[in-house]
Write a protein that holds these residues in place. Structure first.
Motif, PDB file in Angstrom:
ATOM      1  N   ILE A   1      36.963 -34.917  48.586  1.00 12.11           N
ATOM      2  CA  ILE A   1      37.357 -33.639  49.193  1.00 12.11           C
ATOM      3  C   ILE A   1      37.970 -32.722  48.140  1.00 12.11           C
ATOM      4  N   GLN A   2      38.755 -33.289  47.243  1.00 16.56           N
ATOM      5  CA  GLN A   2      39.355 -32.486  46.172  1.00 16.56           C
ATOM      6  C   GLN A   2      38.272 -31.836  45.316  1.00 16.56           C
ATOM      7  N   THR A   3      37.250 -32.591  44.976  1.00 14.49           N
ATOM      8  CA  THR A   3      36.142 -32.046  44.187  1.00 14.49           C
ATOM      9  C   THR A   3      35.414 -30.956  44.962  1.00 14.49           C
ATOM     10  N   ALA A   4      35.171 -31.220  46.241  1.00 20.91           N
ATOM     11  CA  ALA A   4      34.478 -30.232  47.086  1.00 20.91           C
ATOM     12  C   ALA A   4      35.316 -28.963  47.226  1.00 20.91           C
ATOM     13  N   PHE A   5      36.627 -29.111  47.278  1.00 23.46           N
ATOM     14  CA  PHE A   5      37.529 -27.968  47.415  1.00 23.46           C
ATOM     15  C   PHE A   5      37.336 -26.997  46.240  1.00 23.46           C
ATOM     16  N   THR A   6      37.317 -27.543  45.040  1.00 25.12           N
ATOM     17  CA  THR A   6      37.145 -26.713  43.853  1.00 25.12           C
ATOM     18  C   THR A   6      35.766 -26.061  43.819  1.00 25.12           C
ATOM     19  N   HIS A   7      34.728 -26.843  44.085  1.00 25.96           N
ATOM     20  CA  HIS A   7      33.360 -26.320  44.029  1.00 25.96           C
ATOM     21  C   HIS A   7      33.112 -25.270  45.107  1.00 25.96           C
TER      22      HIS A   7
ATOM     23  N   LEU B   1      29.188 -15.858  46.693  1.00 23.85           N
ATOM     24  CA  LEU B   1      28.115 -16.591  47.352  1.00 23.85           C
ATOM     25  C   LEU B   1      28.465 -16.969  48.778  1.00 23.85           C
ATOM     26  N   ALA B   2      29.732 -16.841  49.132  1.00 22.42           N
ATOM     27  CA  ALA B   2      30.188 -17.120  50.501  1.00 22.42           C
ATOM     28  C   ALA B   2      31.494 -16.376  50.720  1.00 22.42           C
ATOM     29  N   SER B   3      31.730 -15.941  51.943  1.00 19.03           N
ATOM     30  CA  SER B   3      33.008 -15.319  52.279  1.00 19.03           C
ATOM     31  C   SER B   3      34.061 -16.412  52.412  1.00 19.03           C
ATOM     32  N   PRO B   4      35.354 -16.054  52.356  1.00 21.66           N
ATOM     33  CA  PRO B   4      36.388 -17.076  52.555  1.00 21.66           C
ATOM     34  C   PRO B   4      36.205 -17.846  53.859  1.00 21.66           C
ATOM     35  N   ARG B   5      35.825 -17.159  54.921  1.00 20.98           N
ATOM     36  CA  ARG B   5      35.628 -17.825  56.206  1.00 20.98           C
ATOM     37  C   ARG B   5      34.438 -18.784  56.155  1.00 20.98           C
ATOM     38  N   GLN B   6      33.318 -18.346  55.587  1.00 20.60           N
ATOM     39  CA  GLN B   6      32.144 -19.206  55.493  1.00 20.60           C
ATOM     40  C   GLN B   6      32.430 -20.432  54.628  1.00 20.60           C
ATOM     41  N   ALA B   7      33.076 -20.192  53.497  1.00 24.21           N
ATOM     42  CA  ALA B   7      33.371 -21.300  52.592  1.00 24.21           C
ATOM     43  C   ALA B   7      34.352 -22.281  53.226  1.00 24.21           C
ATOM     44  N   ALA B   8      35.332 -21.768  53.956  1.00 19.29           N
ATOM     45  CA  ALA B   8      36.293 -22.646  54.638  1.00 19.29           C
ATOM     46  C   ALA B   8      35.579 -23.531  55.648  1.00 19.29           C
ATOM     47  N   ARG B   9      34.622 -22.965  56.351  1.00 17.31           N
ATOM     48  CA  ARG B   9      33.859 -23.748  57.327  1.00 17.31           C
ATOM     49  C   ARG B   9      33.049 -24.843  56.625  1.00 17.31           C
ATOM     50  N   GLU B  10      32.452 -24.491  55.478  1.00 18.29           N
ATOM     51  CA  GLU B  10      31.685 -25.475  54.712  1.00 18.29           C
ATOM     52  C   GLU B  10      32.580 -26.612  54.240  1.00 18.29           C
ATOM     53  N   LEU B  11      33.751 -26.262  53.731  1.00 18.75           N
ATOM     54  CA  LEU B  11      34.675 -27.281  53.210  1.00 18.75           C
ATOM     55  C   LEU B  11      35.134 -28.211  54.318  1.00 18.75           C
ATOM     56  N   ILE B  12      35.480 -27.654  55.458  1.00 19.36           N
ATOM     57  CA  ILE B  12      35.973 -28.486  56.557  1.00 19.36           C
ATOM     58  C   ILE B  12      34.875 -29.405  57.086  1.00 19.36           C
ATOM     59  N   ASP B  13      33.662 -28.903  57.163  1.00 22.28           N
ATOM     60  CA  ASP B  13      32.549 -29.760  57.612  1.00 22.28           C
ATOM     61  C   ASP B  13      32.350 -30.925  56.651  1.00 22.28           C
ATOM     62  N   GLU B  14      32.393 -30.649  55.346  1.00 24.07           N
ATOM     63  CA  GLU B  14      32.223 -31.703  54.368  1.00 24.07           C
ATOM     64  C   GLU B  14      33.388 -32.673  54.391  1.00 24.07           C
ATOM     65  N   ALA B  15      34.614 -32.149  54.547  1.00 22.15           N
ATOM     66  CA  ALA B  15      35.795 -33.010  54.595  1.00 22.15           C
ATOM     67  C   ALA B  15      35.736 -33.947  55.803  1.00 22.15           C
ATOM     68  N   LYS B  16      35.306 -33.433  56.937  1.00 17.70           N
ATOM     69  CA  LYS B  16      35.214 -34.274  58.133  1.00 17.70           C
ATOM     70  C   LYS B  16      34.211 -35.395  57.932  1.00 17.70           C
ATOM     71  N   ARG B  17      33.112 -35.099  57.276  1.00 13.93           N
ATOM     72  CA  ARG B  17      32.125 -36.151  57.006  1.00 13.93           C
ATOM     73  C   ARG B  17      32.714 -37.238  56.124  1.00 13.93           C
ATOM     74  N   GLU B  18      33.482 -36.833  55.114  1.00 18.86           N
ATOM     75  CA  GLU B  18      34.101 -37.813  54.218  1.00 18.86           C
ATOM     76  C   GLU B  18      35.108 -38.680  54.969  1.00 18.86           C
ATOM     77  N   LEU B  19      35.909 -38.076  55.825  1.00 18.52           N
ATOM     78  CA  LEU B  19      36.968 -38.804  56.527  1.00 18.52           C
ATOM     79  C   LEU B  19      36.425 -39.695  57.630  1.00 18.52           C
ATOM     80  N   GLU B  20      35.301 -39.340  58.186  1.00 21.20           N
ATOM     81  CA  GLU B  20      34.742 -40.116  59.303  1.00 21.20           C
ATOM     82  C   GLU B  20      33.722 -41.149  58.881  1.00 21.20           C
ATOM     83  N   SER B  21      33.311 -41.110  57.619  1.00 23.05           N
ATOM     84  CA  SER B  21      32.270 -42.049  57.151  1.00 23.05           C
ATOM     85  C   SER B  21      32.827 -43.463  56.988  1.00 23.05           C
TER      86      SER B  21
END
Length: 445
Positions: free
Chosen positions: A410-416, A425-445
């Motif tokens: 998640i830390q790596t994804a946060f920076t990228h 390439l993304a608005s703050p809102r769009q990027a925040a949504r992308e980060l949270i979706d990826e973080a949830k996948r990491e935490l639930e896997s």
């Protein structure tokens, strides 16, 4: 409940093997791992321990001296040591974890604890703490939580770090900005950056001089921002503690400053990989968020006008807390866990070891040792010690337990993900949504 450390050795879980191997392959090497063997004080029952850590030459020399003293005090115990640069060390340890061969005593990053404890690569230290083999009475009990996983003590802090703000006091005075106090706010920080930009100073390459680096891709800074608002980075080992709106607001706040020229440009933010390549290190900005341990490097590079200040607050509520600079654990496959625990106790609690190690891993967790060593500190080291004392009196958050095992990814994804915001390439809102979706996948896997 965690398995007692004296129980049978366990093989690392399949999940740890896969995730550790992936982490190792994904880590850029920054140096070559070196190894050396300390001389033994005798043969006795012939116990050999492996102890590995990362760090610079000064830390290595200090640690070797402490290890040799331990051997002298424990005839028959030989400690074979290895150390390397951070990137090389992480890869080496990931490979060892995948193969079930984590060293007897191992230095760990805060973000590794849940992964390695949950993957059966390191053992619980609870029994050693209970029977007094490892003493913790002279350590802050809240701080010890940083080495716990699911209620068990799997590691112990070797140094106590805290976030801060390195800034050029000469530039602040020129801009008429008061010395930052523990209660200064994010709004005051933003105003300070705009005032510095308004000075019209130029950097060595002729570009406009800015107030600060851009920490939008720094998960640690975002965590302080969150905790100042009474929220957390993680609600549990499987759930985030913040929302899409929280992250979008943080990134939008920084975006407004960037648009005003008050913080570093995207190209300079992306280039920053060290103090030397950071905006402040290249003469492009007046300040930089950093941990206390690296701070002396700023003064060595930029001079004595660089000072250390508190991270801004929300309405006076600081989100800062003491975090371990690194921790010590015992490999679950160790054939000599008792002697490994004795080595940990010696490094953390013996006054002579404290004299040798000094502040090479930030403030020692043993309060008595830290207070005694602090009397001889000077310059930048004295400043960061006094800063920690000031912040403790002001009021700090209670440290959380070690972050979930998905935190490294998640830390790596946060920076990228933030880099996508930087380059439009993304608005703050769009990027925040992308980060949270990826973080949830990491935490639930």
């Amino acid at each position: 409940m965690p398995e007692p450390p004296h129980g049978p050795a366990r093989r690392p879980s399949r999940r740890l093997v896969l995730s550790a191997a992936a982490a190792g392959l994904g880590t850029a090497l920054t140096g070559t791992l070196s190894a050396c063997s300390a001389a033994s004080g005798g043969t006795g029952h012939g116990v050999t321990l492996r102890f590995s850590w990362w760090g610079n030459d000064d830390r290595a020399a200090r640690t070797e001296k402490a290890v040799r003293l331990f051997e002298k005090e424990h005839p028959g115990v030989t400690v074979r040591t290895s150390n390397g640069d951070f990137g090389a060390y992480l890869q080496k340890l990931a490979t060892q974890a995948a193969g079930g061969g984590v060293p007897d005593v191992v230095q760990l990053d805060y973000r590794q604890i849940s992964q390695y404890a949950g993957g059966d690569a390191i053992m619980s230290l609870d029994d050693f703490v209970k029977d007094g083999t490892i003493r913790t009475s002279d350590m802050d009990q809240d701080f010890l939580r940083t080495g716990t996983y699911r209620g068990g003590q799997f590691s112990l802090p070797m140094g106590r770090g805290i976030t801060g703000y390195a800034y050029d006091s000469a530039v602040y005075r020129k801009a008429g900005i008061a010395t930052p106090e523990p209660s200064w706010t994010w709004q005051e920080w933003a105003k300070a950056n705009r005032r510095i930009a308004a000075l019209g100073l130029t950097s060595p390459d002729g570009r406009a001089y800015t107030g600060s680096n851009d920490s939008g891709g720094n998960e640690d800074v975002f965590e302080v921002w969150l905790r100042g608002r009474g929220k957390r980075l993680y609600a549990s080992q499987t759930r985030l503690g913040f929302t899409e709106s929280d992250l979008a607001e943080f990134w939008t706040f920084l975006g407004d400053l960037r648009d005003d020229g008050a913080i570093a440009e995207p190209r300079d933010t992306v280039q920053a990989k060290s103090t030397e390549t950071s905006p402040i290190g290249r003469g492009l900005a007046a300040a930089d968020f950093t941990w206390d341990a690296p701070f002396p490097g700023y003064t060595a590079l930029l001079g004595d006008s660089i000072r250390y200040a508190p991270v801004p607050t929300h309405a006076g509520h600081s989100g800062t807390y003491f975090k371990p600079s690194m921790l010590l654990g015992i490999g679950s496959q160790s054939e000599h866990p008792k002697e490994a625990a004795q080595l940990i106790d010696f490094l953390l609690n013996d006054p002579r070891a404290g004299d040798l190690l000094g502040f090479s891993r930030s403030t020692p967790p043993n309060r008595t040792i830290a207070a005694r060593l602090a009397t001889s500190l000077k310059g930048a080291e004295r400043e960061i010690y006094d800063y920690a004392q000031t912040m403790q009196k002001y009021g700090l958050d209670i440290p959380p337990t070690a972050p979930p095992r998905g935190d490294l990814a998640i830390q790596t994804a946060f920076t990228h993900t933030y880099e996508r915001v930087l380059y439009g390439l993304a608005s703050p809102r769009q990027a925040a949504r992308e980060l949270i979706d990826e973080a949830k996948r990491e935490l639930e896997s």
